[in-house]
Design an enzyme around this catalytic site. Structure first.
Site, PDB file in Angstrom:
ATOM      1  N   HIS A  11       6.833  -0.254   4.571  1.00  0.00           N
ATOM      2  CA  HIS A  11       6.583  -1.091   5.820  1.00  0.00           C
ATOM      3  C   HIS A  11       7.528  -2.284   5.512  1.00  0.00           C
ATOM      4  CE1 HIS A  11       3.967   1.865   7.324  1.00  0.00           C
ATOM      5  NE2 HIS A  11       2.767   1.318   7.176  1.00  0.00           N
ATOM      6  N   CYS A  32      -2.462  -0.997   5.377  1.00  0.00           N
ATOM      7  CA  CYS A  32      -1.331  -0.920   4.781  1.00  0.00           C
ATOM      8  C   CYS A  32      -0.522  -2.351   5.118  1.00  0.00           C
ATOM      9  CB  CYS A  32      -0.481   0.104   4.574  1.00  0.00           C
ATOM     10  SG  CYS A  32      -0.431   0.985   6.181  1.00  0.00           S
TER      11      CYS A  32
END
Ligand code: 2RA
EC number: 1.2.1.11
Length: 330
Positions: A234, A126
């Site tokens: 994130h 990711c």
């Protein structure tokens, strides 16, 4: 298409089902797959009820595509079995990413490498996906020399146990620990285990996967990955040095014109990307764009994305969409 979702009851698996439905992927038959303890569970998809089956049963059903998010061990053992049965596997684990015979794909960047021979395709990590989504178009124009990245990673990257730990700590109750330390009111400079060189696996994924996706091992990358008590996605502070100079206006224009990237960059209005606003969205959000005044040809960026969507489920399904659209593999 007959589509298996391996790890259908996990965090990413559930979002893969949601994204398949949202994007109206041409699923004619869904095969939800999970570990023995979940076999027999019912899940609903597009208004229909399906029963979770075992890996053995799913292989025998010969799905066209199998979307994996079930950990590296399961991928290593079962992806080849699905591939032998004629299924195209797109795997979210790190198991196959650095295998030289396997493609590591972010569709907006390198989907063109895919061929019908690719029966096991790796979905990047990711934190890598969101970074290369912003840097790939800039690399094409200015040639990256070196990347220094610090990540501020959501606890959802660890999974349900970490989300529960934060909820418990916030409520002041003790419970199962996903991390060695409290995560509430804390920042833990460790995502995944340490390698011999003192970096974590998460940090080395950013190094190795970036070079593979951009097909350029000359790109120097160094990373620090930190876990923070955030759930929406994130965040990454990226310092990138190029071979060639740039104009900030051109950088902004390139990013604005990049599919899958949204600029949120107006400090006069205090506008910049934040996980709270990136959650549940598929775009990669870029802001705080500014020249690094300490050295030439160098840029600072702030990059935020929902790690469970573009960082995992959506990117996986976009790879499947590319295969279907280009009639690759079936
Ligand atoms: C993490 N990227 O955030 C890893 C796994 N999803 O922990």
């Amino acid at each position: 298409m007959k589509v298996a979702v391996v790890g259908a009851t996990g965090m990413v698996g559930e979002i893969m089902l949601q994204v398949l439905e949202e994007r109206n992927f041409p699923v004619t038959e869904l095969i939800p797959v999970a570990s023995e303890k979940s076999v027999g569970k019912k899940i609903s998809f597009k208004g229909q009820e399906y029963t979770v089956v075992s890996l053995e049963t799913a292989v025998a059903m010969k799905p066209h595509i199998a979307l994996f998010s079930a950990g590296g061990g399961t991928s290593l053992e079962w992806a080849p079995k699905f591939a032998e049965a004629g299924t195209t596997v797109i795997d979210n684990s790190s198991a196959w990413r650095m295998d030289p015979t396997k493609k590591l794909v972010v569709p907006e960047i390198n989907a063109q490498v895919l061929t019908a021979a690719d029966k096991i395709i790796a979905n990047p990590n990711c934190s890598t996906i969101q970074m290369v989504m912003a840097l790939a178009p800039l690399h094409k124009k200015y040639q990256i020399k070196r990347i220094v990245v610090s990540t501020y990673q959501s606890i959802t990257g660890t999974g349900v146990k970490a989300v529960k730990q934060l909820e418990n700590e916030f409520a002041g109750i003790s419970g199962e620990m996903a991390y060695k330390y409290q995560i509430h009111k804390n920042a833990i400079p460790q995502c995944d285990v340490f390698e011999d060189n003192g970096y974590t696996k998460e940090e080395m994924k950013l190094v190795r996967e970036t070079q593979k996706i951009l097909s350029d091992n000359s790109i120097a990358v160094t990373a620090t990955a930190v876990r923070v008590p955030v759930v929406g996605g994130h965040s990454e502070a990226v310092n990138v040095a190029f071979e060639n100079d740039f104009e900030l206006a051109d950088v902004r224009k390139i990013l604005e014109q990049t599919p899958g990237v949204t600029l949120v960059d107006n400090i006069q209005e205090f506008e910049y990307p934040m996980p709270l606003f990136a959650q549940h969205k598929d775009d990669v959000f870029v802001g705080r764009i500014r020249r690094d005044e300490s050295q030439p040809n160098t840029l600072n960026l702030w990059i935020v994305a929902d790690n469970l969507r573009k960082g995992a489920a959506t990117n996986t399904i976009q790879i499947a969409e590319y295969l279907v659209a280009h009639k690759i593999g079936f």
